[in-house]
Design a protein around this motif. Sequence first.
Motif, short mmCIF file in Angstrom:
data_model
loop_
_atom_site.label_atom_id
_atom_site.label_comp_id
_atom_site.label_asym_id
_atom_site.label_seq_id
_atom_site.Cartn_x
_atom_site.Cartn_y
_atom_site.Cartn_z
N GLU A 179 4.13 -0.98 3.63
CA GLU A 179 4.00 0.25 3.34
C GLU A 179 5.16 0.24 2.30
O GLU A 179 6.27 -0.01 2.46
N SER B 103 1.72 0.17 -6.42
CA SER B 103 0.74 -0.51 -5.46
C SER B 103 -0.29 -0.71 -6.22
O SER B 103 -1.20 -1.93 -6.05
N HIS C 260 -6.73 -3.64 -6.98
CA HIS C 260 -6.36 -2.61 -6.46
C HIS C 260 -7.81 -2.13 -5.62
O HIS C 260 -8.70 -1.97 -6.12
N LYS D 232 0.74 -1.20 -0.13
CA LYS D 232 -0.10 -0.06 0.04
C LYS D 232 0.79 1.44 0.08
O LYS D 232 2.02 1.33 0.50
N MET E 20 -3.14 -1.48 -2.53
CA MET E 20 -4.12 -0.47 -1.74
C MET E 20 -3.48 1.05 -2.02
O MET E 20 -2.11 1.10 -1.76
N THR E 21 -4.11 1.65 -2.23
CA THR E 21 -4.00 3.38 -2.20
C THR E 21 -5.03 4.28 -1.42
O THR E 21 -5.95 3.64 -1.16
N THR F 265 -6.29 4.89 6.31
CA THR F 265 -6.17 3.70 6.94
C THR F 265 -5.45 3.87 7.87
O THR F 265 -5.40 2.90 8.88
#
Length: 507
Positions: free
Chosen positions: A175, A269, A276, A151, A244-245, A157
Amino acid sequence: MSPAPGKDRTPVSPSGLRLDHAEGASRPLSYTAEAQPRGAKVNGDKPINQAEAAERFLAAPEHAKMHDERLWDLRSKRDREMHGIPEWEELRELASHIKEHTLTHLDQYLEQFEANAQANGIHVHWAKDGAEHNKIVHSILADHGAKLLIKSKSMLTEECGLRHYMAGVGIDVIETDLGERIQQLDSEDPSHVVVPAVHKLRTDVAKVFSETIGTDPGNSDVHYLAEAQRQATRPLILQADAGMTGANYAVAETGGFVVCTNEGNADLSANVPPLHIASIGIEKLIPRLEDLAVFIRLLSRSALGSPITQYTSHFRGPRKGGEMHIVLVDNGRSERLGMEKFWTSLKCIRCGTCMNTCPVYRRSGGLSYGATYSGPIGLILDPTFNIRKYSALPFSSTLNGSCSNVCPVKINIHEQIYSWRQEMVNRGEVPLEKKLAMKAAGTVLSHPAAYRLAVDMGDAAVSHLPHFAIYNRLNAWGKKRDVPAAPKQTFHSWYKANHAHKTEDKT
């Protein structure tokens, strides 16, 4: 566009690493305040003691000095960029109006965004809070058998406690932002919304990396450290089952969203794994694609003092053979929208410029706030998550107004901080000693003769009393700084001597 809303608003339902060149700098003592609520609304928590945590940060003077200078440098660069754009204030005003218009019609724009996103082949989910967000993400990952999630940086988040939740269900979250990865490897939360590891020296990072990814503990060269993290993380990106973004902006007109980064990690990512997932706070909506130009011009200039981010990535739908999901998250935002004094805090575009200019934040560090959002913006956001736990934070400000002056969307931050102070007093969330002190100050300030006597006595005390009598636990303003020398003459005595008789002559 409609004017700012009033009481009749209806809430809707549904890397910044400081790589300093000072050799041998010591690691700062842990100064993190108590654990964050991660969206919890329980009001029985013990209030965060930001001042006590800040003292631990200041106990490492080389870090405190670096932190102050680094952030002020970002503020100075922001000013240079601002003065290079003649229409800067017009841009701020336009951005503020766009945000206020969107928030006052948020239900309509959310429905428009959902319809257009679905037409683009995107699966849209709605989460009322952080817990539901995490369950939705987990469900999507479970349906795809995903065990490794990469991500990019996302404050939402962090707010929802995603990594902690995923650790409990056996899913690894990596990360990919350099600053966020440093903080993750060090088991710390980000200390800034844009530059997560800004409180660390390069020697701190060298120590963290040597203990976690096996680098040379004696090598704190910036290029070596950055390349080592890249080499350690790239295989994980290639192996990931899902990416994930977050999103900086979601465009109702197109059903697409935009992510602004400087490392390209968000693009990796989003595009390397077949799945996604984008977590988007409902306040990130803007009406039209053409509105985006206003915010793009303001964002990076305000955050880092650079004309634009290296990557401004537009996502309109899943890539060929892939799948895209959007989770639209409320987590208290619609409730905040109904708060007459505080609803405009939802205009925030997470640039962090209010942190860069704040003298309290610069000298206390972001982790001392014990919350996902620190600095001036945190003082007005955090109490909406847990009013008791963050009851002391609105008092961690000088109310100098610099935060409001630099805010690119013109949030009246310092006025909202003051309003939160009033709210805390009305709710009985202020300690007895502060109540007594404020009552005594109010009595003195409301009687001119008593005020002038207090000033004279204070001046005499500073000039003649021994050091230990002034600098004690009762004098909060004397902590970590000397009280300035008293002037030889007060303004009142000067005015009386130089102007009072002129006023009498005229009458």
